[in-house]
Design a protein around this motif. Sequence first.
Motif, PDB file in Angstrom:
ATOM      1  N   ASP A   1      27.546 -27.808 -29.130  1.00  0.00           N
ATOM      2  CA  ASP A   1      26.543 -28.325 -30.036  1.00  0.00           C
ATOM      3  C   ASP A   1      26.529 -28.257 -31.727  1.00  0.00           C
ATOM      4  O   ASP A   1      25.769 -28.600 -32.348  1.00  0.00           O
ATOM      5  N   LYS A   2      27.531 -27.362 -31.959  1.00  0.00           N
ATOM      6  CA  LYS A   2      27.780 -27.133 -33.244  1.00  0.00           C
ATOM      7  C   LYS A   2      28.950 -27.996 -33.708  1.00  0.00           C
ATOM      8  O   LYS A   2      29.590 -27.882 -34.872  1.00  0.00           O
ATOM      9  N   ARG A   3      29.096 -29.070 -32.919  1.00  0.00           N
ATOM     10  CA  ARG A   3      30.330 -29.888 -33.248  1.00  0.00           C
ATOM     11  C   ARG A   3      30.112 -30.572 -34.486  1.00  0.00           C
ATOM     12  O   ARG A   3      28.887 -31.505 -34.579  1.00  0.00           O
ATOM     13  N   VAL A   4      31.177 -30.838 -35.443  1.00  0.00           N
ATOM     14  CA  VAL A   4      30.653 -31.310 -36.630  1.00  0.00           C
ATOM     15  C   VAL A   4      31.394 -33.010 -36.544  1.00  0.00           C
ATOM     16  O   VAL A   4      32.258 -32.953 -36.296  1.00  0.00           O
TER      17      VAL A   4
ATOM     18  N   ALA B   1      42.077 -26.374 -34.827  1.00  0.00           N
ATOM     19  CA  ALA B   1      41.125 -25.403 -35.375  1.00  0.00           C
ATOM     20  C   ALA B   1      39.652 -25.962 -34.974  1.00  0.00           C
ATOM     21  O   ALA B   1      38.657 -25.162 -34.817  1.00  0.00           O
ATOM     22  N   LEU B   2      39.333 -27.178 -34.933  1.00  0.00           N
ATOM     23  CA  LEU B   2      38.119 -27.709 -34.519  1.00  0.00           C
ATOM     24  C   LEU B   2      37.765 -27.490 -33.188  1.00  0.00           C
ATOM     25  O   LEU B   2      36.638 -27.081 -32.736  1.00  0.00           O
ATOM     26  N   MET B   3      38.943 -27.546 -32.422  1.00  0.00           N
ATOM     27  CA  MET B   3      38.518 -27.259 -30.786  1.00  0.00           C
ATOM     28  C   MET B   3      38.035 -25.552 -30.829  1.00  0.00           C
ATOM     29  O   MET B   3      37.292 -25.287 -29.888  1.00  0.00           O
ATOM     30  N   GLU B   4      38.992 -24.751 -31.587  1.00  0.00           N
ATOM     31  CA  GLU B   4      38.703 -23.311 -31.360  1.00  0.00           C
ATOM     32  C   GLU B   4      37.306 -23.237 -31.936  1.00  0.00           C
ATOM     33  O   GLU B   4      36.553 -22.092 -31.589  1.00  0.00           O
ATOM     34  N   LYS B   5      36.876 -23.847 -33.221  1.00  0.00           N
ATOM     35  CA  LYS B   5      35.411 -23.646 -33.396  1.00  0.00           C
ATOM     36  C   LYS B   5      34.410 -24.026 -32.443  1.00  0.00           C
ATOM     37  O   LYS B   5      33.489 -23.198 -32.093  1.00  0.00           O
ATOM     38  N   GLU B   6      34.588 -25.155 -31.708  1.00  0.00           N
ATOM     39  CA  GLU B   6      33.663 -25.580 -30.779  1.00  0.00           C
ATOM     40  C   GLU B   6      33.588 -24.567 -29.370  1.00  0.00           C
ATOM     41  O   GLU B   6      32.599 -24.261 -29.018  1.00  0.00           O
TER      42      GLU B   6
END
Length: 396
Positions: free
Chosen positions: A108-111, A97-102
């Motif tokens: 640059d939106k990486r948390v 899910a974190l990869m899909e978000k990025e």
Amino acid sequence: APAPKQYVQPPTSPSQHETHRFPIQPLHRFHGASATIKRPREVAHFSYDDNHEYRDDESSINYYVPPPLGADLKEGFDTFRHHEDKEDQHLDSLLQALMEKEQKEGSDKRVKADFVTWRGMMTKILTAPFDHFAEFNMFATLHDSTIYIEEDFPSRFAARAAESSHPPPRSHHPDPQSQSREMMTYWGYKFETLSLIPTPPSSTTPEQIRVHQRAVTSNHAQHCSIVSTSFGPHSLLLGGEVDGLLAPKPANPDEQVQWVELKTTEELPPPQRQQHRDILKFERKLLKFWAQSFLLGVPKVVVGFRSKTGILRGLQTFNTHEIPGMVRRGTGCWDGNVCINFAAGFLGWLKEVVQGEGVYSVVLRRKSGVVEVTRVGDGTGNIVSEEFLAWRRAGD
Ligand code: A3P
Ligand code: MG
Ligand code: MG
């Protein structure tokens, strides 16, 4: 009198196999105002569908409807579609899910966070100071300034069996009221089936609601929310299942999502017959309910009170943030501030111990009262998925 146990300060670079210890007692180290915490904010989400396949969407979100009182939670036990992980899923779907978000929003939106784990791991840490039977078995690894923590897969089932306060019925003198462990697991899910529908209640007819409530109970589908939160100076990304919504998700991401956590518990005796130990048992359960919901920023917990034989007798909605105060004014059997300070202290200590590469076991044995961390292997031990490692390499 023996000197109180001292806080063990680890050397800055732990050598292989050396065990570092973090005693839970004495708790006075954790008294006082709680470490500052940020309200958890959802940064990503995903669903598992009816076959427990990962989906990058909100398809498994459900909405709360009050379940019918008097319902028998045993109903449909023989057709229960029970999903139990057969192999270790590590943190894969959370990282997916974190990869899909990025991918969607740009790297640059990486948390960034100091820790990434499932909410369940943090629940165990948060409640450890007041859970006399607390135990856990986790693995941690440091990758790119983030510590990833997962549950030790084989130990999960043993822990669940031990967690159940109801031993399986003995075959010699069966108590007609006693229920099997499988049945007691089932009625938690049956309560969810009766309380959750896939569309907002305002746009669902009473007849459609009844159809959903009568559906076969299955725990394959889930919706998981991934939040960014912090304990004192330590930032975390936590992923966990959310049961349902009380209102549609707000368009503004800064607004609180109206998630609701559903829980079942045995009904209390009527007030005139209530004893201290009944309240104590319930307030100890409230510790688990509070911790689980607090960590993901779930604002409400709906508790379904059932009879010994699984008949739904009552409902009560709790505001998550009010639960610690209720217990403080009640039996005082746990203190939310101490839990938070303990977790903040423990995470800070873990950061000092898990400094080099390698896999570290993080173990709290039943009744031992000391968390032990030992470097047990090299690399990241599949705690961080190959896909995620490759994604990070490609992005850097
Ligand atoms: P209850 O919590 O009402 O008993 P959750 O409440 O976390 O959404 O989980 C839903 C249900 O899954 C639980 O309902 C319980 O039936 C089952 N469950 C969750 N964690 C469990 C565990 N550690 N051992 C056994 N059953 C569990
Ligand atoms: Mg749930
Ligand atoms: Mg629940």
